[in-house]
Design a protein around this motif. Structure first.
Motif, mmCIF file in Angstrom:
data_model
loop_
_atom_site.group_PDB
_atom_site.id
_atom_site.type_symbol
_atom_site.label_atom_id
_atom_site.label_comp_id
_atom_site.label_asym_id
_atom_site.label_seq_id
_atom_site.Cartn_x
_atom_site.Cartn_y
_atom_site.Cartn_z
ATOM 1 N N SER A 103 60.464 6.418 19.696
ATOM 2 C CA SER A 103 61.022 6.072 20.998
ATOM 3 C C SER A 103 62.213 5.126 20.832
ATOM 4 O O SER A 103 62.253 4.322 19.899
ATOM 5 N N GLN A 121 58.754 -1.872 23.031
ATOM 6 C CA GLN A 121 60.077 -1.760 23.611
ATOM 7 C C GLN A 121 60.315 -2.986 24.487
ATOM 8 O O GLN A 121 59.410 -3.436 25.190
ATOM 9 N N TRP A 347 63.909 6.132 29.852
ATOM 10 C CA TRP A 347 63.403 4.774 30.116
ATOM 11 C C TRP A 347 64.140 4.163 31.299
ATOM 12 O O TRP A 347 63.527 3.585 32.206
#
Length: 422
Positions: A103, A121, A347
């Motif tokens: 990711s 993240q 995202w």
């Protein structure tokens, strides 16, 4: 949902209209127990997983335009309530644990959600706040090749909101991670932007004006002669300065209203001090603000707010709480951290839809406030919607009784829940 009709123009691509999927995704964030494409498709029965995943991962709608429209619409809401003088832009980051390495932006770094270094993240966010209303409005994913450091991302958000969107927010708030960067503070002062920046207690400050001079080498001293200019006055750590204060140098202040009729109160001290400006290599005047809560917790901030009283500085320092509230409610009530995507673009799209959902909830709060003189929390608004659509067993009558039981006996006091100032 009539709310989304005003934003339909944002969800057009070159080949198709995706506002239908946007509506389903928005309803999923507001109504579903788990907010990923599979669960939302199963619970709502209005689309399928493939369409929702395509909407959030591959569809070509302009995510930055959605964020900008949310920013401007929330500002209009602030203006309609007469809260522009109470407006601030709060910068903070939020981390979400993430397994694997594929990711965007995933790496081992500090994650605030778990309180330690973890595979996660991290996003840098900007939130507009006025009174008790707060809305996430801008976001940037940290750790990708194009976005730079967190400080650069924070600067970009501030510049975009204040210079490009031309919103005259009164001041900027951020925590000690950003407050420790003297170059960021100097850049804001250079651009005449007021701020309240939390700082760590080990930073060095000067209590009197200094000049940069090359130290004179003492006779008989060893080592090379210094060629770099240094301050000609001694510095002291913030912690040491705070420890030296006398009881008479503190002031007890009632800062603002809180929920349940309570008031936020603490001890405060402020004075003008100097720090070293790394852009000019000269002294920079700022205000040091120290707050001590009743439980003994001490908080330190650098402020650039010319002409502000101690009461006003105390109020501004206490506003950073609201972005934490936005993160907490975003994760618990809207699934801010429940996305299942890999790319940076997807995202950002999920975060943009979270911002749109928060804008809807804020508008619903104001509708109830203006029409019925009731102040509803985020949870109250969501439960009202779910009860009306039979997503929960609780009847709307029972829920209304519960909401009414929380309201102050004097309806004039409801105003304090929105306009927090004393």
């Amino acid at each position: 949902m009539n709310f989304l009709l005003r934003f339909e123009f944002l969800f057009f691509t070159l080949t198709r209209k995706v506002s239908g999927n946007a509506l389903v995704y928005l309803k999923g964030l507001l109504l579903c127990r788990r907010r990923n494409c599979q669960q939302m498709a199963m619970e709502l029965q209005e689309s399928n997983q493939q369409r929702l995943h395509h909407f959030i991962a591959q569809s070509k709608w302009n995510v930055r335009q959605v964020m900008d429209v949310v920013t401007l619409q929330f500002w209009k809401l602030i203006e309609s309530l007469g809260l522009t003088e109470d407006s601030c832009l709060i910068i903070d980051e939020a981390g979400n644990p993430k397994k694997g390495r594929h990711s965007a932006g995933v790496k081992r770094q500090y994650c605030g959600q778990v309180g330690k270094i973890e595979n996660c993240q991290v996003g840098v966010f900007g939130a507009l706040c006025a009174g008790s209303l707060v809305n996430l409005v801008q976001a940037s994913l940290f750790g990708t090749a194009t976005n730079g450091s967190k400080i650069e991302q924070a600067k970009s958000i501030i510049r975009h909101v204040m210079k490009e969107l031309k919103l005259p927010v009164r001041w900027i708030c951020f925590d000690a991670f950003y407050g420790r960067d003297a170059a960021l503070l100097a850049d804001l002062i250079k651009n005449d932007i007021e701020f309240v920046a939390d700082v760590q207690d080990n930073l060095q400050i000067w209590l009197e004006a200094f000049q940069m001079r090359i130290p004179v080498q003492q006779p008989g001293a060893r080592g090379r002669k210094s060629k770099l200019a240094k301050p000609n006055r001694p510095s002291v750590s913030i912690k040491a300065y705070a420890a030296s204060l006398l009881p008479t140098q503190w002031k007890f202040i009632t800062v603002r209203h809180q929920s349940g009729g309570k008031k936020l109160q603490a001890w405060f001290h402020s004075r003008d001090i100097y720090i070293l400006n790394p852009l000019t290599n000269r002294k920079q005047l700022v205000t040091l603000l120290i707050r001590e809560d009743k439980d003994g917790t001490i908080k330190y901030s650098f402020c650039h707010s010319p002409g502000c009283s101690l009461q006003e500085l105390a109020y501004r320092q206490c506003k950073r709480y609201f972005i934490e509230k936005a993160f907490r409610e975003g994760k618990k009530e809207l699934g801010l951290n429940e996305y299942q995507t890999r790319s940076e673009e997807s995202w950002l799209k999920h975060m943009a839809m979270i911002m749109l959902a928060q804008l809807f909830l804020n508008q619903e709060k104001i509708v109830h406030y203006e029409k019925e003189k009731l102040w509803l929390t985020t949870q109250d608004v969501l439960q009202t919607i779910k009860s009306s659509l039979h997503f929960v067993k609780r009847t709307i009558e029972d829920l209304l009784d519960y909401i009414l039981s929380k309201q102050p006996p004097d309806k004039r006091l409801v105003r304090n829940s929105l306009y927090l100032r004393m």
